[in-house]
Design an enzyme around this catalytic site. Structure first.
Site, PDB file in Angstrom:
ATOM      1  N   SER A 154       0.856  -1.204   0.000  1.00 41.76           N
ATOM      2  CA  SER A 154       0.000   0.000   0.000  1.00 41.76           C
ATOM      3  C   SER A 154       0.882   1.240   0.000  1.00 41.76           C
ATOM      4  CB  SER A 154      -0.853  -0.008   1.274  1.00 41.76           C
ATOM      5  OG  SER A 154      -1.540   1.201   1.450  1.00 41.76           O
ATOM      6  N   TYR A 183      -2.608   0.256  10.789  1.00 43.89           N
ATOM      7  CA  TYR A 183      -2.558  -0.409   9.477  1.00 43.89           C
ATOM      8  C   TYR A 183      -1.234  -0.096   8.787  1.00 43.89           C
ATOM      9  CZ  TYR A 183      -4.006  -1.345   4.583  1.00 43.89           C
ATOM     10  OH  TYR A 183      -4.089  -1.791   3.277  1.00 43.89           O
TER      11      TYR A 183
HETATM   12  N1  LIG Z   1      -8.821  -1.146  -0.493  1.00 48.87           N
HETATM   13  C1  LIG Z   1      -7.777  -0.338  -0.436  1.00 48.87           C
HETATM   14  O1  LIG Z   1      -7.921   0.895  -0.449  1.00 48.87           O
HETATM   15  C2  LIG Z   1      -6.382  -0.903  -0.403  1.00 48.87           C
HETATM   16  C3  LIG Z   1      -5.308  -0.048  -0.717  1.00 48.87           C
HETATM   17  C4  LIG Z   1      -4.005  -0.547  -0.677  1.00 48.87           C
HETATM   18  C5  LIG Z   1      -3.792  -1.869  -0.339  1.00 48.87           C
HETATM   19  N2  LIG Z   1      -4.852  -2.690  -0.027  1.00 48.87           N
HETATM   20  C6  LIG Z   1      -4.565  -4.081   0.320  1.00 48.87           C
HETATM   21  O2  LIG Z   1      -5.191  -4.900  -0.653  1.00 48.87           O
HETATM   22  C7  LIG Z   1      -5.446  -6.196  -0.098  1.00 48.87           C
HETATM   23  C8  LIG Z   1      -6.876  -6.594  -0.404  1.00 48.87           C
HETATM   24  O3  LIG Z   1      -7.730  -5.650   0.235  1.00 48.87           O
HETATM   25  P1  LIG Z   1      -9.219  -5.333  -0.286  1.00 48.87           P
HETATM   26  O4  LIG Z   1      -9.285  -3.883  -0.470  1.00 48.87           O
HETATM   27  O5  LIG Z   1      -9.594  -6.239  -1.385  1.00 48.87           O
HETATM   28  O6  LIG Z   1     -10.022  -5.692   1.053  1.00 48.87           O
HETATM   29  P2  LIG Z   1     -11.398  -6.447   1.301  1.00 48.87           P
HETATM   30  O7  LIG Z   1     -12.371  -6.171   0.235  1.00 48.87           O
HETATM   31  O8  LIG Z   1     -11.743  -6.130   2.718  1.00 48.87           O
HETATM   32  O9  LIG Z   1     -10.970  -7.996   1.187  1.00 48.87           O
HETATM   33  C9  LIG Z   1     -10.046  -8.534   2.072  1.00 48.87           C
HETATM   34  C10 LIG Z   1      -9.866  -9.999   1.718  1.00 48.87           C
HETATM   35  O10 LIG Z   1      -8.879 -10.558   2.593  1.00 48.87           O
HETATM   36  C11 LIG Z   1      -9.423 -11.740   3.181  1.00 48.87           C
HETATM   37  N3  LIG Z   1      -8.822 -12.038   4.472  1.00 48.87           N
HETATM   38  C12 LIG Z   1      -8.715 -11.263   5.561  1.00 48.87           C
HETATM   39  N4  LIG Z   1      -8.085 -11.919   6.553  1.00 48.87           N
HETATM   40  C13 LIG Z   1      -7.779 -13.160   6.063  1.00 48.87           C
HETATM   41  C14 LIG Z   1      -7.125 -14.285   6.593  1.00 48.87           C
HETATM   42  N5  LIG Z   1      -6.683 -14.322   7.875  1.00 48.87           N
HETATM   43  N6  LIG Z   1      -6.964 -15.381   5.799  1.00 48.87           N
HETATM   44  C15 LIG Z   1      -7.426 -15.365   4.530  1.00 48.87           C
HETATM   45  N7  LIG Z   1      -8.078 -14.333   3.969  1.00 48.87           N
HETATM   46  C16 LIG Z   1      -8.245 -13.239   4.744  1.00 48.87           C
HETATM   47  C17 LIG Z   1     -10.912 -11.451   3.285  1.00 48.87           C
HETATM   48  O11 LIG Z   1     -11.613 -12.646   3.485  1.00 48.87           O
HETATM   49  P3  LIG Z   1     -13.064 -12.718   4.208  1.00 48.87           P
HETATM   50  O12 LIG Z   1     -14.072 -12.548   3.092  1.00 48.87           O
HETATM   51  O13 LIG Z   1     -13.068 -14.076   4.834  1.00 48.87           O
HETATM   52  O14 LIG Z   1     -13.118 -11.616   5.220  1.00 48.87           O
HETATM   53  C18 LIG Z   1     -11.148 -10.807   1.922  1.00 48.87           C
HETATM   54  O15 LIG Z   1     -11.217 -11.791   0.921  1.00 48.87           O
HETATM   55  C19 LIG Z   1      -5.112  -6.083   1.387  1.00 48.87           C
HETATM   56  O16 LIG Z   1      -3.832  -6.621   1.631  1.00 48.87           O
HETATM   57  C20 LIG Z   1      -5.114  -4.595   1.653  1.00 48.87           C
HETATM   58  O17 LIG Z   1      -4.312  -4.249   2.748  1.00 48.87           O
HETATM   59  C21 LIG Z   1      -6.131  -2.235  -0.060  1.00 48.87           C
END
Ligand SMILES: NC(=O)c1ccc[n+]([C@@H]2O[C@H](COP(=O)([O-])OP(=O)(O)OC[C@H]3O[C@@H](n4cnc5c(N)ncnc54)[C@H](OP(=O)(O)O)[C@@H]3O)[C@@H](O)[C@H]2O)c1
Length: 238
Positions: free
Chosen positions: A129, A142
């Protein structure tokens, strides 16, 4: 690293960015896509092989490595955002972020490094990120977890170079997923983020900076911290 013909495993493929990774890997001709989730019933992407996986559970991680011995591309995407204040926030929630982003990612890499090595080296993508490099105030806990995951990315890249495993870090600002629901800022389209990441892997990039926010913050790290944190620039410590 060619996506076409690769055998990919995506963590957190139930929704958000991870779901797009699973979809686009299938579209780009990966031979097998293991789409994994804590609750595998949540995965509805056509053409994938579904595996249960909680990256914070060592037994679950070991079982996944055994069930997917042919992996050549590991996408460490799973993440949580607890957004705690470091001074007054809930320590258990801060720990949970580190358990997922740092310890969970490290556990996955330790389990799959021998698999990748046996399969010719392959590649790892860690979804990081802009907040690996910046503390926004609201999401300080975070940022700690994402910074730890960034340092881990740099370390394992060096350690795995001998077995020819390419390790790529992906950085970007806000993306339009559940993680950012209700937060009123400009957001990237997750499909565009995933396209840039997969293009970067194929181009052999060690780091993919998706947006101007990531590029700006990374460049600013070379200067005085007051450039990134104007709220502290007037402080005189005596
Ligand atoms: N959204 C943003 O603005 C943003 C920006 C930069 C980086 N990121 C990074 O991008 C990645 C994906 O985020 P997202 O935005 O797609 O978030 P999201 O929509 O909240 O999805 C998170 C995913 O991670 C899974 N997860 C969480 N804990 C887990 C565990 N212990 N074991 C296996 N799966 C787990 C969740 O599964 P469940 O369905 O079971 O909860 C879900 O599939 C993350 O690493 C986040 O830090 C996000």
């Amino acid at each position: 690293m060619d996506i076409k013909g690769s055998v990919a495993l995506v963590t957190g493929a139930s929704r958000g960015i991870g779901r797009h990774f699973a979809e686009q890997l299938v579209e780009r001709g990966a031979a097998t896509v293991y789409a994994t989730a804590r609750d595998p019933h949540q995965i509805d992407v056509p053409g994938v092989q579904v595996l249960p996986l909680d990256i914070t559970d060592p037994a679950s991680v070991a079982a996944a490595a055994e069930a997917a011995p042919d992996v050549t591309l590991l996408v460490n995407n799973a993440g949580v955002a607890k957004v705690q204040n470091l001074i007054t926030g809930d320590l258990a929630e801060i720990q949970a972020e580190l358990d997922t982003h740092f310890w969970g990612t490290l556990g996955m890499i330790r389990a799959f490094a021998p698999v990748l090595g046996r399969n010719g080296g392959g590649a790892i993508l860690n979804v990081l990120s802009v907040l690996s490099w910046f503390s926004s105030g609201a999401a300080n806990s975070y940022s700690v977890a994402k910074a730890a995951q960034w340092a881990l990315t740099n370390g394992v890249r060096v350690e795995l170079a001998g077995q020819h495993t390419q390790v790529t870090g992906l950085h970007m600002g806000a993306v339009d997923t559940d993680m950012m629901a209700g937060i009123d800022v400009d957001k990237l389209n997750p499909a565009d983020v995933v396209r840039a990441a997969l293009d970067g892997i194929e181009a052999g990039r060690l780091e993919v900076l998706v947006d101007d926010a990531s590029r700006h913050v990374k460049a600013a790290l070379a200067g005085d911290p007051s450039a990134l944190y104007p709220q502290v620039s007037g402080l005189i410590l005596s």
